[in-house]
Design an enzyme around this catalytic site. Structure first.
Site, short mmCIF file in Angstrom:
data_model
loop_
_atom_site.label_atom_id
_atom_site.label_comp_id
_atom_site.label_asym_id
_atom_site.label_seq_id
_atom_site.Cartn_x
_atom_site.Cartn_y
_atom_site.Cartn_z
N ARG A 60 -4.07 2.74 3.72
CA ARG A 60 -3.63 3.39 4.97
C ARG A 60 -2.91 2.44 5.93
NH1 ARG A 60 -3.48 7.92 2.60
NH2 ARG A 60 -5.42 9.13 2.51
N TYR A 61 -2.70 1.20 5.57
CA TYR A 61 -1.93 0.32 6.45
C TYR A 61 -0.49 0.83 6.50
CZ TYR A 61 -5.69 -3.19 6.41
OH TYR A 61 -6.89 -3.86 6.56
N GLY A 62 -0.07 1.23 7.69
CA GLY A 62 1.28 1.78 7.82
C GLY A 62 1.46 3.03 6.99
#
Length: 337
Positions: free
Chosen positions: A54-56
């Site tokens: 879910r990073y970015g």
């Protein structure tokens, strides 16, 4: 670069781990520059790279995957699963369904056939831990994952999502009782200003063979010189804009409170200690986290090449014993400021 085994596993990792949360839309949006940063880290012996699905919203994994084309075998690649996505109530957590869906998405974005370290990003109170361990064990048996780990925030962030020491021990009991793969690492926040991991997580690591991969050694910029007495707050600071990171980070970035003023005072004292050693505060703070015997690796999150260059030099810093005692007086072991 120095290296160490991750807990009681045979996996050897660099003592600095490249954190990639701010490579992409949450930080450096120049993809070519992000790729140069990752490859520069590899060139300097940083073999450990950490990201998350879910990073970015997946962009971080895409950047890491592109950077590792032709160099995948040089890297120990770690990613995570749990945080909510855009798909509604089913698109979150560590259920068997979600884990199996997300591993395929991560493998695709990372352009690889396997993940070296697959971590649950937070404790999922809605899914039995036995179900999660069973799903993760199946991924190991399928050859898609090599090792398993956990990640956690602070108790202040969320008690329900906190993967503390007792939960780590429970996971070992389940793994042994059900003949499942075990977690070999944990990823807690740890810095001079946030020391709660010393209270129960680090003792469990040392007693039961977990490697500790600590995140935010610079405390979101506090120990990197971004917030200093009498200096304006940077325009791109989370103290000004916290929309994308969520409300849980807000308290430590409120500078005009008694707690914020106390932090600013302590940062000034730490900066003077760093000056005595002849290094920057960022190098000093990163080196401090590596002093603890439970810590295997410290995650250095970078947005620019200069941040990486500064972090790489932290391994050369030696913190005097007198400084260690002085820091304990400012922020007692096992506490958070």
């Amino acid at each position: 670069m120095d290296y160490a085994n991750l807990g009681h596993s045979g996996l050897k990792v660099s003592r600095l781990c490249l954190g990639t949360m701010t490579l992409g839309r949450w930080g450096n949006q120049d993809r070519a520059d992000c790729i140069r940063i990752i490859r520069r880290a590899l060139d300097e012996g940083v073999t450990f790279i950490d990201t998350a699905n879910r990073y970015g919203m997946g962009e971080s994994e895409e950047i890491v995957g592109e950077a590792l084309v032709g160099r995948r075998e040089e890297a120990v690649l770690a990613t995570k699963v749990f945080m909510p996505g855009p798909g509604g109530v089913l698109d979150r957590g560590t259920s068997r369904r979600h884990v199996f869906l997300q591993i395929e998405e991560s493998l695709r974005r990372l352009r690889t056939d396997w993940i070296d370290l697959y971590q649950i990003h937070r404790n999922d109170r809605d899914t039995p831990l036995e179900e999660t361990l069973g799903a993760l064990s199946d991924l190991v048996h399928q050859g898609k994952v090599r090792y398993l780990g956990v990640s956690t925030g602070t108790l202040a962030e969320s008690r329900s999502m906190y993967f503390g020491g007792w939960k780590m021990v429970e996971s070992l009991w389940l793994s042994e009782r059900r003949a499942l793969e075990r977690f070999v690492s944990t990823q807690p926040p740890y810095s001079i200003l946030t020391r709660e991991a010393e209270r129960e997580i680090f003792p469990v690591c040392q007693a039961h063979g977990f490697g500790a991969i600590v995140w935010s050694p610079l405390e979101g910029g506090w120990l990197g010189g971004r917030y200093r007495k009498g200096k304006p707050v940077p325009d791109d600071s989370r103290a000004r804009n916290q929309t994308e990171f969520g409300a849980f980070v807000a308290p430590r970035f409120q500078l005009d409170t008694p707690q914020g003023e106390r932090r600013l005072e302590i940062v000034e004292q730490l900066a003077r200690m760093a000056d005595e050693v002849g290094v920057s505060l960022a190098r000093y703070a990163t080196a401090w986290t590596l002093r603890h015997p439970a810590v295997t690796s410290a995650i250095v999150g970078v947005r620019e090449m200069r941040h990486l260059e500064e972090s790489l030099r932290a391994l050369d810093v030696r913190i005097p014993e007198a400084h260690g005692a002085a820091i304990d007086a400012l922020v007692p072991p096992g506490t958070n400021l």
